[in-house]
Scaffold this motif. Structure first.
Motif, PDB file in Angstrom:
ATOM      1  N   GLN A 172      51.432  26.610  30.472  1.00 56.10           N
ATOM      2  CA  GLN A 172      52.479  26.196  31.398  1.00 56.10           C
ATOM      3  C   GLN A 172      52.873  27.396  32.245  1.00 56.10           C
ATOM      4  N   ARG A 173      53.453  27.124  33.383  1.00 58.86           N
ATOM      5  CA  ARG A 173      53.828  28.203  34.279  1.00 58.86           C
ATOM      6  C   ARG A 173      54.805  29.158  33.596  1.00 58.86           C
ATOM      7  N   THR A 174      54.661  30.435  33.842  1.00 59.62           N
ATOM      8  CA  THR A 174      55.450  31.545  33.293  1.00 59.62           C
ATOM      9  C   THR A 174      55.041  31.931  31.877  1.00 59.62           C
ATOM     10  N   ASP A 175      54.118  31.190  31.267  1.00 53.52           N
ATOM     11  CA  ASP A 175      53.636  31.538  29.934  1.00 53.52           C
ATOM     12  C   ASP A 175      52.613  32.667  30.030  1.00 53.52           C
ATOM     13  N   PHE A 176      52.292  33.294  28.888  1.00 53.62           N
ATOM     14  CA  PHE A 176      51.183  34.239  28.869  1.00 53.62           C
ATOM     15  C   PHE A 176      49.896  33.506  29.249  1.00 53.62           C
ATOM     16  N   PRO A 177      48.958  34.163  29.925  1.00 53.24           N
ATOM     17  CA  PRO A 177      47.708  33.484  30.269  1.00 53.24           C
ATOM     18  C   PRO A 177      46.847  33.209  29.040  1.00 53.24           C
ATOM     19  N   VAL A 178      46.182  32.067  29.042  1.00 52.67           N
ATOM     20  CA  VAL A 178      45.159  31.775  28.041  1.00 52.67           C
ATOM     21  C   VAL A 178      43.920  32.607  28.351  1.00 52.67           C
ATOM     22  N   LEU A 179      43.660  32.756  29.642  1.00 55.11           N
ATOM     23  CA  LEU A 179      42.575  33.614  30.120  1.00 55.11           C
ATOM     24  C   LEU A 179      42.894  34.028  31.550  1.00 55.11           C
ATOM     25  N   ALA A 180      42.541  35.252  31.901  1.00 55.68           N
ATOM     26  CA  ALA A 180      42.767  35.771  33.251  1.00 55.68           C
ATOM     27  C   ALA A 180      41.455  36.312  33.796  1.00 55.68           C
ATOM     28  N   CYS A 181      41.139  35.987  35.046  1.00 56.18           N
ATOM     29  CA  CYS A 181      39.872  36.413  35.650  1.00 56.18           C
ATOM     30  C   CYS A 181      40.101  36.965  37.048  1.00 56.18           C
ATOM     31  N   ALA A 182      39.579  38.146  37.283  1.00 50.62           N
ATOM     32  CA  ALA A 182      39.533  38.721  38.629  1.00 50.62           C
ATOM     33  C   ALA A 182      38.070  38.981  38.962  1.00 50.62           C
ATOM     34  N   THR A 183      37.660  38.561  40.136  1.00 53.48           N
ATOM     35  CA  THR A 183      36.279  38.749  40.578  1.00 53.48           C
ATOM     36  C   THR A 183      36.326  39.399  41.950  1.00 53.48           C
ATOM     37  N   SER A 184      35.483  40.399  42.165  1.00 55.03           N
ATOM     38  CA  SER A 184      35.574  41.139  43.423  1.00 55.03           C
ATOM     39  C   SER A 184      34.214  41.658  43.865  1.00 55.03           C
ATOM     40  N   ILE A 185      34.152  41.993  45.135  1.00 56.13           N
ATOM     41  CA  ILE A 185      33.024  42.734  45.704  1.00 56.13           C
ATOM     42  C   ILE A 185      33.622  43.984  46.323  1.00 56.13           C
ATOM     43  N   VAL A 186      33.371  45.118  45.679  1.00 57.42           N
ATOM     44  CA  VAL A 186      33.958  46.399  46.075  1.00 57.42           C
ATOM     45  C   VAL A 186      32.878  47.248  46.723  1.00 57.42           C
ATOM     46  N   ASP A 187      33.015  47.437  48.036  1.00 56.35           N
ATOM     47  CA  ASP A 187      32.033  48.218  48.791  1.00 56.35           C
ATOM     48  C   ASP A 187      30.614  47.703  48.550  1.00 56.35           C
ATOM     49  N   GLY A 188      30.478  46.372  48.545  1.00 52.97           N
ATOM     50  CA  GLY A 188      29.165  45.742  48.416  1.00 52.97           C
ATOM     51  C   GLY A 188      28.700  45.501  46.994  1.00 52.97           C
ATOM     52  N   LYS A 189      29.466  45.984  45.995  1.00 53.18           N
ATOM     53  CA  LYS A 189      29.071  45.845  44.594  1.00 53.18           C
ATOM     54  C   LYS A 189      30.013  44.879  43.890  1.00 53.18           C
ATOM     55  N   ALA A 190      29.443  43.848  43.255  1.00 51.07           N
ATOM     56  CA  ALA A 190      30.264  42.849  42.577  1.00 51.07           C
ATOM     57  C   ALA A 190      30.729  43.353  41.223  1.00 51.07           C
ATOM     58  N   ARG A 191      31.921  42.894  40.840  1.00 54.37           N
ATOM     59  CA  ARG A 191      32.440  43.180  39.509  1.00 54.37           C
ATOM     60  C   ARG A 191      33.301  42.018  39.046  1.00 54.37           C
ATOM     61  N   VAL A 193      36.348  41.003  35.992  1.00 57.06           N
ATOM     62  CA  VAL A 193      37.257  41.470  34.950  1.00 57.06           C
ATOM     63  C   VAL A 193      37.845  40.240  34.272  1.00 57.06           C
ATOM     64  N   VAL A 194      37.833  40.266  32.946  1.00 55.52           N
ATOM     65  CA  VAL A 194      38.399  39.150  32.182  1.00 55.52           C
ATOM     66  C   VAL A 194      39.447  39.698  31.226  1.00 55.52           C
ATOM     67  N   GLY A 195      40.669  39.171  31.342  1.00 56.81           N
ATOM     68  CA  GLY A 195      41.763  39.567  30.460  1.00 56.81           C
ATOM     69  C   GLY A 195      42.239  38.397  29.633  1.00 56.81           C
ATOM     70  N   ALA A 196      43.142  38.677  28.690  1.00 57.27           N
ATOM     71  CA  ALA A 196      43.674  37.657  27.774  1.00 57.27           C
ATOM     72  C   ALA A 196      42.543  36.947  27.034  1.00 57.27           C
ATOM     73  N   ARG A 197      41.593  37.733  26.534  1.00 62.50           N
ATOM     74  CA  ARG A 197      40.365  37.168  25.928  1.00 62.50           C
ATOM     75  C   ARG A 197      40.462  36.730  24.485  1.00 62.50           C
ATOM     76  N   PRO A 198      41.427  37.023  23.650  1.00 59.47           N
ATOM     77  CA  PRO A 198      42.748  37.550  23.939  1.00 59.47           C
ATOM     78  C   PRO A 198      42.862  39.051  23.702  1.00 59.47           C
ATOM     79  N   ALA A 199      41.861  39.816  24.039  1.00 60.37           N
ATOM     80  CA  ALA A 199      41.886  41.272  23.903  1.00 60.37           C
ATOM     81  C   ALA A 199      42.136  41.909  25.271  1.00 60.37           C
ATOM     82  N   ARG A 200      42.202  43.239  25.283  1.00 61.16           N
ATOM     83  CA  ARG A 200      42.419  44.008  26.501  1.00 61.16           C
ATOM     84  C   ARG A 200      41.381  43.643  27.562  1.00 61.16           C
ATOM     85  N   ALA A 201      41.807  43.628  28.821  1.00 51.99           N
ATOM     86  CA  ALA A 201      40.916  43.253  29.920  1.00 51.99           C
ATOM     87  C   ALA A 201      39.639  44.089  29.907  1.00 51.99           C
TER      88      ALA A 201
END
Length: 263
Positions: A172-191, A193-201
């Motif tokens: 539910q909104r405002t709760d801790f995430p069940v899973l968190a995902c950030a996806t990016s292309i940094v200077d042409g290189k993809a990466r 990040v997965v957090g709340a795995r439930p371990a450190r990102a």
């Protein structure tokens, strides 16, 4: 419940550092997580008077003071323009506005919490931590370090070509995430990040150059499987490992679709 024996508003980083070396002395930052614990703090050290509550910007970087609130991150137009609103999306559902007015980026990054939206999104950028004694180190390196008695001064985000998207699944909104995902292309290189795995990102780079030639349906599916195979998940009361891995694939795929649309 915890108790504080002495409260000090440090007048310099050196004073704060020296005080922080004492047994059971703590930097309090926003004090929102600390107050949930138990025990005694001998000296609570407040950094409020050290001018670390501003976001400075030049042609090369954003320099974010450790005492900058999550609400300030959420509302900073230039930072969110650079990150395609990923920073805003990462923090906007953290508890509520009153909480985000108090919680600080320094406390969030220092804690390296397994549920941290903040750590997840900043790991997906070219980010660095400036420590008072340890100097400037990559955030990816800091995230794997053991906690010590140094002090975060600021977070630095280099302004290099970036496409980034952030999504989290919450019961539910405002709760801790069940899973968190950030996806990016940094200077042409993809990466990814997965957090709340439930371990450190955890950060994974596109070392196989799956997306180097662009995002297609085939490369997207290959990258999603690559991330799922290299970032483990586990179970807790919020969800099973199998469910989290399923979410990882869905959220990463949606992030990639969003990256396709960013010009």
């Amino acid at each position: 419940m915890f108790t504080i024996q002495k409260y000090v508003r440090a007048q310099s980083l050196e004073e704060a550092y020296e005080l922080n070396q004492g047994k059971n002395n703590r930097i309090v930052a926003g004090m929102l997580w600390l107050r949930l614990g138990k025990g005694r703090v001998n000296t609570a050290i407040d950094l409020t008077d050290l001018g670390l509550n501003t976001i400075e910007e030049d042609d090369e970087k954003f320099s974010i003071g450790a005492m900058v609130s999550l609400r300030s991150l959420e509302q900073h137009e230039s930072l969110n323009s650079y990150t395609n609103n990923a920073v805003c999306n990462a923090v906007k559902d953290i508890v509520g506005v009153q909480f985000r007015n108090l919680a600080t980026i320094g406390g969030s990054i220092w804690g390296r919490f397994g549920f941290s939206d903040v750590l997840t999104v900043f790991l997906a950028m070219d980010s660095y931590v400036e420590l008072y004694k340890g100097g400037i180190i990559p955030l990816s390196e800091f995230a794997t370090m053991k906690k010590d008695k140094d002090i975060i001064v600021r977070i630095i985000v280099k302004k290099i070509p970036l496409k980034i998207a952030y999504r989290a699944m919450r019961a539910q909104r405002t709760d801790f995430p069940v899973l968190a995902c950030a996806t990016s292309i940094v200077d042409g290189k993809a990466r990814a990040v997965v957090g709340a795995r439930p371990a450190r990102a955890k950060l994974i780079m596109d070392d196989k150059d799956i997306l180097t030639s662009g995002i297609s349906e085939e490369s997207k599916n290959t990258f999603v499987e690559y991330v799922a195979n290299n970032i483990p998940t586990s179970s807790n009361l919020r969800g099973s490992a199998e469910y989290r891995t399923h979410l990882l694939k869905v959220l990463t795929s949606r992030n990639l679709t969003e990256l396709e649309e960013i010009k």
